[in-house]
Design a protein around this motif. Structure first.
Motif, PDB file in Angstrom:
ATOM      1  N   GLU A 123      58.606  -3.674 103.278  1.00 24.40           N
ATOM      2  CA  GLU A 123      58.363  -4.437 102.041  1.00 24.40           C
ATOM      3  C   GLU A 123      57.940  -3.526 100.895  1.00 24.40           C
ATOM      4  O   GLU A 123      58.363  -3.699  99.765  1.00 24.40           O
ATOM      5  CB  GLU A 123      57.282  -5.498 102.263  1.00 24.40           C
ATOM      6  CG  GLU A 123      57.737  -6.695 103.068  1.00 24.40           C
ATOM      7  CD  GLU A 123      58.467  -7.734 102.249  1.00 24.40           C
ATOM      8  OE1 GLU A 123      58.387  -7.727 101.011  1.00 24.40           O
ATOM      9  OE2 GLU A 123      59.140  -8.570 102.866  1.00 24.40           O
ATOM     10  N   GLY A 124      57.100  -2.524 101.192  1.00 25.68           N
ATOM     11  CA  GLY A 124      56.621  -1.617 100.159  1.00 25.68           C
ATOM     12  C   GLY A 124      57.688  -0.683  99.615  1.00 25.68           C
ATOM     13  O   GLY A 124      57.498  -0.050  98.578  1.00 25.68           O
ATOM     14  N   ASP A 125      58.809  -0.577 100.321  1.00 21.47           N
ATOM     15  CA  ASP A 125      59.915   0.270  99.878  1.00 21.47           C
ATOM     16  C   ASP A 125      60.743  -0.375  98.779  1.00 21.47           C
ATOM     17  O   ASP A 125      61.501   0.293  98.086  1.00 21.47           O
ATOM     18  CB  ASP A 125      60.854   0.594 101.043  1.00 21.47           C
ATOM     19  CG  ASP A 125      60.221   1.460 102.111  1.00 21.47           C
ATOM     20  OD1 ASP A 125      59.223   2.142 101.805  1.00 21.47           O
ATOM     21  OD2 ASP A 125      60.736   1.457 103.240  1.00 21.47           O
ATOM     22  N   ASP A 147      67.527   4.629  94.279  1.00 19.55           N
ATOM     23  CA  ASP A 147      66.177   5.076  93.957  1.00 19.55           C
ATOM     24  C   ASP A 147      65.741   4.332  92.701  1.00 19.55           C
ATOM     25  O   ASP A 147      66.542   4.111  91.791  1.00 19.55           O
ATOM     26  CB  ASP A 147      66.123   6.577  93.700  1.00 19.55           C
ATOM     27  CG  ASP A 147      66.388   7.394  94.961  1.00 19.55           C
ATOM     28  OD1 ASP A 147      66.257   6.841  96.071  1.00 19.55           O
ATOM     29  OD2 ASP A 147      66.731   8.584  94.829  1.00 19.55           O
ATOM     30  N   LYS A 148      64.461   3.960  92.628  1.00 19.10           N
ATOM     31  CA  LYS A 148      64.007   3.122  91.506  1.00 19.10           C
ATOM     32  C   LYS A 148      64.164   3.799  90.151  1.00 19.10           C
ATOM     33  O   LYS A 148      64.290   3.129  89.148  1.00 19.10           O
ATOM     34  CB  LYS A 148      62.572   2.670  91.711  1.00 19.10           C
ATOM     35  CG  LYS A 148      61.547   3.742  91.525  1.00 19.10           C
ATOM     36  CD  LYS A 148      60.144   3.187  91.641  1.00 19.10           C
ATOM     37  CE  LYS A 148      59.142   4.256  91.317  1.00 19.10           C
ATOM     38  NZ  LYS A 148      57.792   3.778  91.422  1.00 19.10           N
ATOM     39  N   GLY A 200      71.287   7.582  96.580  1.00 18.02           N
ATOM     40  CA  GLY A 200      70.086   8.224  96.068  1.00 18.02           C
ATOM     41  C   GLY A 200      69.902   9.635  96.568  1.00 18.02           C
ATOM     42  O   GLY A 200      70.808  10.232  97.141  1.00 18.02           O
ATOM     43  N   LYS A 201      68.677  10.164  96.379  1.00 17.64           N
ATOM     44  CA  LYS A 201      68.377  11.557  96.661  1.00 17.64           C
ATOM     45  C   LYS A 201      67.889  11.826  98.074  1.00 17.64           C
ATOM     46  O   LYS A 201      67.906  12.959  98.516  1.00 17.64           O
ATOM     47  CB  LYS A 201      67.292  12.056  95.693  1.00 17.64           C
ATOM     48  CG  LYS A 201      67.663  11.973  94.235  1.00 17.64           C
ATOM     49  CD  LYS A 201      66.541  12.471  93.375  1.00 17.64           C
ATOM     50  CE  LYS A 201      65.567  11.339  93.137  1.00 17.64           C
ATOM     51  NZ  LYS A 201      64.590  11.587  92.102  1.00 17.64           N
ATOM     52  N   ASN A 202      67.380  10.829  98.754  1.00 15.58           N
ATOM     53  CA  ASN A 202      66.780  11.029 100.070  1.00 15.58           C
ATOM     54  C   ASN A 202      67.799  10.836 101.182  1.00 15.58           C
ATOM     55  O   ASN A 202      68.912  10.384 100.960  1.00 15.58           O
ATOM     56  CB  ASN A 202      65.595  10.077 100.250  1.00 15.58           C
ATOM     57  CG  ASN A 202      64.533  10.308  99.191  1.00 15.58           C
ATOM     58  OD1 ASN A 202      64.029  11.410  99.045  1.00 15.58           O
ATOM     59  ND2 ASN A 202      64.223   9.283  98.422  1.00 15.58           N
ATOM     60  N   LEU A 262      66.341  -1.645  94.295  1.00 11.25           N
ATOM     61  CA  LEU A 262      65.742  -0.396  93.844  1.00 11.25           C
ATOM     62  C   LEU A 262      64.705   0.017  94.879  1.00 11.25           C
ATOM     63  O   LEU A 262      63.765  -0.715  95.162  1.00 11.25           O
ATOM     64  CB  LEU A 262      65.099  -0.548  92.468  1.00 11.25           C
ATOM     65  CG  LEU A 262      66.060  -0.810  91.312  1.00 11.25           C
ATOM     66  CD1 LEU A 262      65.304  -0.854  89.997  1.00 11.25           C
ATOM     67  CD2 LEU A 262      67.152   0.237  91.258  1.00 11.25           C
ATOM     68  N   TYR A 263      64.901   1.205  95.441  1.00  6.62           N
ATOM     69  CA  TYR A 263      64.078   1.765  96.507  1.00  6.62           C
ATOM     70  C   TYR A 263      62.904   2.526  95.906  1.00  6.62           C
ATOM     71  O   TYR A 263      63.085   3.356  95.016  1.00  6.62           O
ATOM     72  CB  TYR A 263      64.958   2.682  97.366  1.00  6.62           C
ATOM     73  CG  TYR A 263      64.248   3.570  98.329  1.00  6.62           C
ATOM     74  CD1 TYR A 263      63.599   3.032  99.429  1.00  6.62           C
ATOM     75  CD2 TYR A 263      64.246   4.948  98.162  1.00  6.62           C
ATOM     76  CE1 TYR A 263      62.946   3.859 100.334  1.00  6.62           C
ATOM     77  CE2 TYR A 263      63.614   5.780  99.059  1.00  6.62           C
ATOM     78  CZ  TYR A 263      62.962   5.219 100.147  1.00  6.62           C
ATOM     79  OH  TYR A 263      62.320   6.038 101.031  1.00  6.62           O
TER      80      TYR A 263
END
Length: 105
Positions: free
Chosen positions: A50-52, A100-101, A23-25, A68-69
């Protein structure tokens, strides 16, 4: 791809899973095999909150857990004890990949 910063097999069988963040991060990830649930199932974990986790699927064709992040807030820094999200997967798993989502694979 950014490979895992650290990987452990806590079940003690010295298995290794490949994969990492696509991904991008700039994520620094850890992955673990937590335990054998049964002869055909493992519990694995990755160092995400969990929220990630926006969603996840297991691809039996590639033996890959694809996560999917949730990258809506990429600048959040979490200073705390490393949290892990657990997933039950087939024992044939070979990799854990985080995307990334909004990313197409």
């Amino acid at each position: 791809m950014i490979p895992y910063t650290f990987f452990m097999d806590l079940a003690g069988k010295d298995r290794i899973l490949t994969g990492g963040y696509h991904g991008k991060n700039n994520l620094h990830l850890e992955a673990r095999i937590m335990r054998d649930v049964s002869p055909s199932e493992l519990e694995v974990a990755v160092s995400l909150d969990e929220g990630d986790v926006f969603s996840h699927t297991y691809d039996s064709r590639t033996h890959s857990l694809d996560i999917l992040y949730n990258n809506d807030q990429p600048d959040i820094a979490r200073i705390a004890v490393l949290t892990m999200v657990d997933f039950k997967v087939p024992s044939t798993i070979q990799s854990i990949n985080i995307y990334d989502k909004d990313q197409t694979r």
